[in-house]
Design an enzyme around this catalytic site. Sequence first.
Site, mmCIF file in Angstrom:
data_model
loop_
_atom_site.group_PDB
_atom_site.id
_atom_site.type_symbol
_atom_site.label_atom_id
_atom_site.label_comp_id
_atom_site.label_asym_id
_atom_site.label_seq_id
_atom_site.Cartn_x
_atom_site.Cartn_y
_atom_site.Cartn_z
ATOM 1 N N SER A 197 4.183 0.640 4.058
ATOM 2 C CA SER A 197 5.553 0.463 5.040
ATOM 3 C C SER A 197 6.698 0.878 4.260
ATOM 4 C CB SER A 197 5.471 -1.057 4.972
ATOM 5 O OG SER A 197 6.904 -1.761 5.182
ATOM 6 N N TYR B 201 5.163 -9.657 1.043
ATOM 7 C CA TYR B 201 4.469 -8.524 1.718
ATOM 8 C C TYR B 201 4.944 -7.189 1.322
ATOM 9 C CZ TYR B 201 4.317 -5.053 5.666
ATOM 10 O OH TYR B 201 4.013 -3.963 6.287
ATOM 11 N N LYS C 105 2.322 -3.958 -0.400
ATOM 12 C CA LYS C 105 2.389 -2.642 -0.202
ATOM 13 C C LYS C 105 2.619 -1.543 -1.268
ATOM 14 C CE LYS C 105 1.014 -3.133 4.026
ATOM 15 N NZ LYS C 105 -0.106 -2.621 4.744
#
Length: 335
Positions: free
Chosen positions: A125, A150, A154
């Site tokens: 991402s 989140y 990544k």
Amino acid sequence: MKKILVTGGLGFIGSHTVVELQNAGFEVVIIDNLSNSKIEVLNQITSITGIQPDFYQLDLRIKNDVKNFFNNNTVDGIIHFAASKAVGESVEKPLLYYENNITTLVYLLQEMKERKLDNFIFSSSCTVYGQADELPITENAPTKPAESPYGNTKQIGEEIIKDSCNAYELNAIALRYFNPIGAHDSVKIGELPIGVPQNLIPFVTQTAAGIREQLSVFGDDYPTPDGTAVRDYIHVVDLAKAHIAALQRLINKNNKQHFEFFNVGTGKGSSVLEVIKAFETVTGKKLNYKIVDRRAGDITAAYADTTLANKELHWKTEKTLEEALLSAWKWQEKQ
């Protein structure tokens, strides 16, 4: 015919990638725990391509189940989508995100190492860049402390893959997505969030359809031309095709390092208000929206420099923002 495992293959990006894999002549096996997807998607994929992928309902957090899968299946590559992906939710439930996004990755890489499997594509991402110092964002931009759990999963995920590639001579590519939107031209697969949407476009389409009363625009005091946050919105079919390009690079041994990463976006930023206006123009639907406070974990602006992906993967986007928005609306109408 090469056989590819797609984890999270019934999800939004996963299902579109399965279709493109089949179109490119790959055999596909899907693992999905159906926590944020529906089994009906399997039939929809089959009706688009005429080929039913093998499917295993399996939770990758259960190590023995992962091992059993690889005991019974041989694959030539893995595209790993299975992960939780909502920035806001990750702030509220960090441990869920670390378990779901990190342990599952480790278990897959352990099986690859033990069985001498190769060719791993990681769903990464643009959140790894945080708020970049310069726009558009190139792959040379430093990764910054993540704005959300989140985003952190990544970053950690990429580090785990890089270390594994260096230690075990695995070959892997991380694709750093910007903002995937839209639906397949057939309108048989698209973005179908379970519960309240966490991303802008499904909230836009559900508001236009009357499912949601009002669209919240999180902040109009950002230092951007109209005060709303700017993102790089890429059509999900273009994004799916980037995975095929990356996979073929690995299979053909054209990679220049064991671990590589590429930005996958359009190279153009659009503000939230620009997206709303574009949606209203292409669909003829007026949106009821309201400016509200900024959301935790959100950054001001992010859009990609895609020069490296264009050159090395021989890939570039083909579809416009307007095409993506119209396809998302057609998908919503069909629901």
